[in-house]
Design an enzyme around this catalytic site. Sequence first.
Site, short mmCIF file in Angstrom:
data_model
loop_
_atom_site.label_atom_id
_atom_site.label_comp_id
_atom_site.label_asym_id
_atom_site.label_seq_id
_atom_site.Cartn_x
_atom_site.Cartn_y
_atom_site.Cartn_z
N ARG A 22 0.83 -1.21 0.00
CA ARG A 22 0.00 0.00 0.00
C ARG A 22 0.86 1.26 0.00
O ARG A 22 0.56 2.25 -0.67
CB ARG A 22 -0.91 -0.01 1.23
CG ARG A 22 -1.81 1.21 1.31
CD ARG A 22 -2.86 1.05 2.41
NE ARG A 22 -3.71 2.22 2.46
CZ ARG A 22 -3.91 2.93 3.56
NH1 ARG A 22 -3.32 2.61 4.69
NH2 ARG A 22 -4.69 3.98 3.51
N HIS B 116 0.73 4.46 -2.55
CA HIS B 116 0.58 5.86 -2.12
C HIS B 116 1.76 6.70 -2.58
O HIS B 116 1.60 7.87 -2.92
CB HIS B 116 0.43 5.93 -0.60
CG HIS B 116 -0.94 5.58 -0.12
ND1 HIS B 116 -1.50 6.10 1.02
CD2 HIS B 116 -1.87 4.75 -0.64
CE1 HIS B 116 -2.72 5.61 1.18
NE2 HIS B 116 -2.97 4.79 0.20
N ASN C 158 -3.52 8.76 4.45
CA ASN C 158 -2.41 7.90 4.89
C ASN C 158 -2.94 6.91 5.91
O ASN C 158 -2.36 5.86 6.12
CB ASN C 158 -1.27 8.72 5.48
CG ASN C 158 -1.51 9.14 6.92
OD1 ASN C 158 -2.35 8.61 7.61
ND2 ASN C 158 -0.76 10.09 7.37
N HIS D 258 -6.12 -5.68 -2.38
CA HIS D 258 -7.03 -5.74 -1.24
C HIS D 258 -7.36 -7.18 -0.86
O HIS D 258 -8.27 -7.41 -0.06
CB HIS D 258 -8.30 -4.93 -1.53
CG HIS D 258 -8.08 -3.44 -1.47
ND1 HIS D 258 -9.05 -2.51 -1.73
CD2 HIS D 258 -6.97 -2.72 -1.18
CE1 HIS D 258 -8.56 -1.28 -1.61
NE2 HIS D 258 -7.29 -1.39 -1.28
C1 HEM Z 1 -8.69 1.71 -6.22
C2 HEM Z 1 -8.55 2.65 -5.31
C3 HEM Z 1 -8.15 2.33 -3.89
C4 HEM Z 1 -8.78 2.79 -2.77
C5 HEM Z 1 -9.97 3.72 -2.73
C6 HEM Z 1 -8.09 2.22 -1.64
C7 HEM Z 1 -8.43 2.45 -0.31
C8 HEM Z 1 -7.90 1.78 0.77
C9 HEM Z 1 -8.30 1.97 2.14
C10 HEM Z 1 -9.35 2.97 2.61
C11 HEM Z 1 -7.61 1.08 2.90
C12 HEM Z 1 -7.73 0.88 4.41
C13 HEM Z 1 -6.81 1.80 5.16
C14 HEM Z 1 -7.06 1.73 6.65
O1 HEM Z 1 -8.18 1.98 7.05
O2 HEM Z 1 -6.12 1.42 7.41
C15 HEM Z 1 -6.76 0.35 2.01
C16 HEM Z 1 -5.90 -0.66 2.41
C17 HEM Z 1 -5.01 -1.26 1.56
N1 HEM Z 1 -4.80 -0.96 0.23
FE1 HEM Z 1 -5.95 0.18 -0.93
N2 HEM Z 1 -7.07 1.43 -2.09
C18 HEM Z 1 -7.06 1.48 -3.45
C19 HEM Z 1 -6.15 0.86 -4.29
C20 HEM Z 1 -5.06 0.14 -3.85
C21 HEM Z 1 -3.95 -0.28 -4.67
C22 HEM Z 1 -3.79 0.07 -6.16
C23 HEM Z 1 -3.12 -0.98 -3.88
C24 HEM Z 1 -1.80 -1.62 -4.21
C25 HEM Z 1 -1.51 -2.15 -5.38
C26 HEM Z 1 -3.72 -1.03 -2.56
C27 HEM Z 1 -3.23 -1.74 -1.48
C28 HEM Z 1 -3.79 -1.76 -0.23
C29 HEM Z 1 -3.37 -2.67 0.82
C30 HEM Z 1 -2.33 -3.76 0.69
C31 HEM Z 1 -4.12 -2.34 1.96
C32 HEM Z 1 -4.00 -2.95 3.35
C33 HEM Z 1 -3.01 -2.10 4.14
C34 HEM Z 1 -2.62 -2.64 5.50
O3 HEM Z 1 -3.07 -3.71 5.88
O4 HEM Z 1 -1.82 -1.97 6.16
N3 HEM Z 1 -4.88 -0.32 -2.57
N4 HEM Z 1 -6.95 0.80 0.72
C1 LIG Z 2 2.01 7.17 9.75
C2 LIG Z 2 1.61 8.59 9.77
O1 LIG Z 2 2.40 9.46 9.53
N1 LIG Z 2 0.33 8.83 10.07
C3 LIG Z 2 -0.25 10.17 10.09
C4 LIG Z 2 -1.47 10.22 9.21
O2 LIG Z 2 -2.15 11.44 9.31
C5 LIG Z 2 -2.61 11.75 10.60
C6 LIG Z 2 -3.37 13.07 10.54
O3 LIG Z 2 -4.39 13.01 9.60
C7 LIG Z 2 -1.41 11.87 11.55
O4 LIG Z 2 -1.87 12.11 12.86
C8 LIG Z 2 -0.63 10.55 11.53
O5 LIG Z 2 0.53 10.66 12.28
#
Ligand code: HEM
Ligand SMILES: CC(=O)N[C@H]1CO[C@H](CO)[C@@H](O)[C@@H]1O
Length: 326
Positions: A59, A63, A91, A187
């Site tokens: 992820r 980003h 983030n 995902h």
């Molecule tokens: C299509 C648009 C996308 C949206 C709107 C999106 C949105 C999100 C959101 C909201 C989360 C959860 C974050 C949290 O609440 O901690 C997430 C997690 C994640 N996303 Fe996406 N994402 C997108 C595309 C992608 C792409 C292109 C990748 C990588 C190729 C990706 C990889 C991941 C991974 C691996 C996680 C899990 C992160 C973790 O467990 O720390 N996402 N994404």
């Molecule tokens: C990992 C990291 O830097 N997280 C930041 C994401 O953004 C919030 C504010 O929106 C910060 O408080 C976190 O430190």
Amino acid sequence: MMKWITVIVVLAVIPVMCSGDCLKIGFYDKTCPSAEKLVRKAVASVFASNPGIAAGLIRMHFHDCFVRGCDASVLLNTTPGNPSEKDALPNLSLRGFEVIDAAKAAIEAACPDVVSCADILTFAARDSAALAGNISYQVPAGRRDGVVSNISEVNLPSPFANASDLIRRFAQKNLTPDELVTLSGAHSIGISHCGAFLNRIFRNGSSQIDPTLSLSYAELLQAKCTPTPLANTTVRLDLITADVLDNKYYLGLENNLGLFTSDHALTTVAALKAAVEVNARNPAVWAEKFKRASVKMGRIEVLTGKEGEIRKQCSVINSRPRLAVE
Ligand code: HEM
Ligand SMILES: CC(=O)N[C@H]1CO[C@H](CO)[C@@H](O)[C@@H]1O
Ligand SMILES: *[C@@H]1O[C@H](CO)[C@@H](O)[C@H](O)[C@H]1NC(C)=O
Ligand SMILES: *[C@@H]1O[C@H](CO)[C@@H](O)[C@H](O)[C@H]1NC(C)=O
Ligand SMILES: *[C@@H]1O[C@H](CO)[C@@H](O)[C@H](O)[C@H]1NC(C)=O
Ligand SMILES: *[C@@H]1O[C@H](CO)[C@@H](O)[C@H](O)[C@H]1NC(C)=O
Ligand SMILES: *[C@@H]1O[C@H](CO)[C@@H](O)[C@H](O)[C@H]1NC(C)=O
């Protein structure tokens, strides 16, 4: 004689030419041959006790590449007067910064000032796919590190986005609708906080639950996110195989188990839905596409040659102008 001169001239010219963005596989073979191995080691050693790190790094790479290109701007700390990308809301819980720092420290000890943080992050995301999904590929390198990270530039796709918005945002980065679907397969690992899907489970009006979300799954999510939805509660993104990077995510989508509105959106228009079906049925086809699309994402707006710098430490730029507040 003339022939040899021609050959020599041609050989002398070839190395300075490169097509496209100049990235190449094995970029550090001569200057830092252990670079890729050291990154793999750093990722694997954390993964052994914390497999979730693979999701964090994949992820983080996404980003990085979507904001200012793959230039490691996502790794920079906020400085006085300049809140960095890390402080932006989307983030939400990026994780894995310490893995990048560990890899960088090992690499600086072996070959200082040669390997960019942008390449380290790219390698780390690639190694994560191998660890979490046995998805192995070579990735070209030669990226340089940017010197700017600005919170106001973080404009990532939203989990509340619809299909046309997602298609448009990926197109802005030169990624096709098929690549949008393919990359969303990331995902199939990792976690989310409740805030990213509350819109689907607590709605006002006639139907509290988004009718395009499986009812039993929605009830489970409601329970998880009650009573404090904005606490640190997390849920898995993929119900079927939560820790394996695989194509089961697409089976989930077909069964109304996509967690975000943006996940479900991939089933709402014909072009995307066809890709979801192909990926759901063909694990090997999806894996091949995922490799190619990941490499392509890693080429977004890269800095190369003499652009940018090779950071000494991934969270700060090498030399920054003195500010009045310092
Ligand atoms: C299509 C648009 C996308 C949206 C709107 C999106 C949105 C999100 C959101 C909201 C989360 C959860 C974050 C949290 O609440 O901690 C997430 C997690 C994640 N996303 Fe996406 N994402 C997108 C595309 C992608 C792409 C292109 C990748 C990588 C190729 C990706 C990889 C991941 C991974 C691996 C996680 C899990 C992160 C973790 O467990 O720390 N996402 N994404
Ligand atoms: C990992 C990291 O830097 N997280 C930041 C994401 O953004 C919030 C504010 O929106 C910060 O408080 C976190 O430190
Ligand atoms: C960050 O970006 C915004 C919007 O482009 C710009 O107005 C601002 O000056 C930038 N901040 C810094 C510190 O460069
Ligand atoms: C990993 O993938 C390779 C081919 O890409 C395959 O030969 C090997 O059997 C796979 N390993 C596992 C543990 O699935
Ligand atoms: C999709 O979202 C965009 C941006 O929020 C909005 O402008 C557009 O009207 C929406 N399209 C559909 C078909 O709902
Ligand atoms: C539903 O109503 C509650 C309380 O009035 C409010 O806090 C919440 O934001 C609303 N949710 C939506 C999706 O409109
Ligand atoms: C969530 O976790 C972070 C880091 O672990 C912590 O700083 C923060 O206070 C927690 N927030 C809540 C609402 O518990």
